[in-house]
Design an enzyme around this catalytic site. Structure first.
Site, PDB file in Angstrom:
ATOM      1  N   THR A 158       0.813  -1.030  -0.043  1.00 32.69           N
ATOM      2  CA  THR A 158       0.102   0.028   0.033  1.00 32.69           C
ATOM      3  C   THR A 158       0.822   1.348  -0.040  1.00 32.69           C
ATOM      4  O   THR A 158       1.838   1.234   0.790  1.00 32.69           O
ATOM      5  CB  THR A 158      -0.925   0.041   1.383  1.00 32.69           C
ATOM      6  OG1 THR A 158      -1.482  -1.328   1.365  1.00 32.69           O
ATOM      7  CG2 THR A 158      -1.798   1.114   1.148  1.00 32.69           C
TER       8      THR A 158
ATOM      9  N   ASN B 163       0.840  -5.349  -9.112  1.00 32.15           N
ATOM     10  CA  ASN B 163       0.814  -4.454 -10.320  1.00 32.15           C
ATOM     11  C   ASN B 163       0.778  -5.151 -11.639  1.00 32.15           C
ATOM     12  O   ASN B 163      -0.151  -5.002 -12.500  1.00 32.15           O
ATOM     13  CB  ASN B 163       1.970  -3.436 -10.429  1.00 32.15           C
ATOM     14  CG  ASN B 163       2.107  -2.348  -9.316  1.00 32.15           C
ATOM     15  OD1 ASN B 163       1.056  -2.296  -8.443  1.00 32.15           O
ATOM     16  ND2 ASN B 163       3.258  -1.721  -9.357  1.00 32.15           N
TER      17      ASN B 163
ATOM     18  N   ASP C 210       6.191  -2.741 -14.727  1.00 32.28           N
ATOM     19  CA  ASP C 210       5.021  -3.513 -14.349  1.00 32.28           C
ATOM     20  C   ASP C 210       3.910  -3.566 -15.327  1.00 32.28           C
ATOM     21  O   ASP C 210       3.284  -4.800 -15.650  1.00 32.28           O
ATOM     22  CB  ASP C 210       4.375  -3.369 -12.818  1.00 32.28           C
ATOM     23  CG  ASP C 210       5.624  -3.392 -11.856  1.00 32.28           C
ATOM     24  OD1 ASP C 210       6.638  -4.086 -11.985  1.00 32.28           O
ATOM     25  OD2 ASP C 210       5.428  -2.762 -11.092  1.00 32.28           O
TER      26      ASP C 210
ATOM     27  N   THR D  83      -0.861   8.930 -17.894  1.00 25.69           N
ATOM     28  CA  THR D  83      -1.717   9.570 -16.631  1.00 25.69           C
ATOM     29  C   THR D  83      -1.000   9.014 -15.515  1.00 25.69           C
ATOM     30  O   THR D  83       0.100   8.221 -15.450  1.00 25.69           O
ATOM     31  CB  THR D  83      -2.825   8.537 -16.703  1.00 25.69           C
ATOM     32  OG1 THR D  83      -3.391   8.119 -17.891  1.00 25.69           O
ATOM     33  CG2 THR D  83      -4.156   8.972 -15.950  1.00 25.69           C
TER      34      THR D  83
ATOM     35  N   GLY E   2      -0.177   7.902 -11.518  1.00 26.21           N
ATOM     36  CA  GLY E   2      -0.555   6.664 -10.696  1.00 26.21           C
ATOM     37  C   GLY E   2       0.149   5.558 -11.023  1.00 26.21           C
ATOM     38  O   GLY E   2       0.766   5.788 -12.278  1.00 26.21           O
TER      39      GLY E   2
END
Ligand code: ATP
Length: 314
Positions: free
Chosen positions: A16, A47, A261, A296, A298
């Site tokens: 996390t 991921n 990933d 993007t 994230g």
């Protein structure tokens, strides 16, 4: 016990990410105010599994989280993405893996990673997952869990004729030679290739040389990813094993976190769904998928689903 045969089984980590954005990084003993906080789902194993699932692969994750809020939350994240959680273990002996990340306004960061429950994933968990592991089309693992666990997963898959992708990240020097021998595809980035082979990787030609060395150690094929320059692909099946550069299309880059990933998750999907496709073509398509993820912000939040991708990638 599962009756399902999965396309892709990932043995690996869940983390996390707790991200605070602040004007600057605090000094030792100092408390400062930040201006933004968010929680993200990360960990290389998870991921890669999520990217493969979003492409349409039937996936299962073999991992360990804590019996805590973050663990529960992560299990829900897998379910939301259609990943089987039958082999996600929960432990009271350690907390879910977490990365506390502080990013300053210049984009620099300070990170503390506590692998926690990830390090408790072991042989017993692999035995429980054996029905799924032995019948999967592709097994993927990395080095964010105990290296012994990853090596056992690779050996097990190899013995059962399951195709393997090994991502030696984060890289450790002096890898057991079996990591190479049990890898159908050994996929790493430039710095990992450099650490493992001792070949400085600054150019596409250097990557080819490092790839040759990895092949010599016994991998069936090698992919070295090169960020915006795409990747190089080498195969032991080709006489004299030349390296092939697979370029990417230029894109507007916003955030490259987790691009490696995304590439591996997409590669696992292609190996499972198009087993006769050439590795170069799979790499060309995985470049395109990872190329979408860098546009993007994230990590998992930036990974495209099948519906977001051009149909000629399927
Ligand atoms: P990360 O640690 O950020 O997850 P990585 O170092 O493991 O990434 P990279 O080699 O940087 O992996 O990138 C993996 C793949 O993502 C590349 O092979 C390429 O397909 C794609 N990619 C990365 N950066 C870019 C970029 N700037 N433009 C287009 N594609 C990119």
């Amino acid at each position: 016990m599962t009756e399902e045969a999965f396309d892709v089984v990932v043995v690996g980590s869940c983390m996390t990410d707790l991200v605070s954005q602040a004007p600057r990084l605090p000094k030792a003993g100092e408390t400062i105010h930040g201006h933004k906080f968010f929680i993200g789902f990360g960990g290389k194993g998870a991921n890669q599994c999520i990217q493969a699932a979003r492409m349409g692969a039937k996936t299962a994750m073999v991992c360990k989280v804590g019996k805590d809020f973050f663990g529960e939350n992560y299990i829900q994240n897998f379910k939301d993405n259609g990943v089987s959680t039958e082999f996600v273990g929960q432990t009271v002996d350690s907390a879910t893996g977490a990365a506390s990340i502080i990013v300053n306004d210049a984009g620099e960061n300070a990170i503390v990673i506590v692998a926690g429950a990830n390090l408790l994933l072991g042989g017993e968990d692999l035995r429980r997952a054996l029905p799924a592991l032995s019948r999967a089309k592709v097994m993927v693992c990395q080095l964010e869990v105990s290296p012994d666990t990853s090596l056992q997963a690779l050996r097990l898959s190899h013995e059962n004729n399951v195709k393997t992708i090994f991502n030696p990240a984060p890289a450790i020097p002096d890898l057991d030679p079996d990591f190479y021998r049990a890898s159908d595809v050994f996929c790493c980035n430039e710095s990992e290739a450099e650490l493992l082979t001792g070949v400085a990787v600054a150019s596409i030609e250097d990557a080819g040389r490092a790839g040759q060395e990895l092949l010599r150690r016994g991998c069936n094929s090698v992919i070295i990813t090169l960020g915006s320059r795409g990747c190089v692909v080498l195969s032991a099946q080709e006489p004299s094993s030349p390296s092939h550069h697979v370029p990417t299309k230029p894109v507007t880059t916003v955030d490259t976190t987790g691009a490696g990933d995304s590439f591996i998750g997409a590669l696992a999907f292609y190996m499972a769904h198009f087993p006769t496709m050439s590795l170069e073509e799979m790499a060309r398509r995985a470049n395109q998928v990872a190329g979408v993820s860098v546009q993007t912000i994230g990590t998992q939040a930036s990974y495209p689903s099948k519906k977001d991708l051009p149909t000629d990638l399927f």
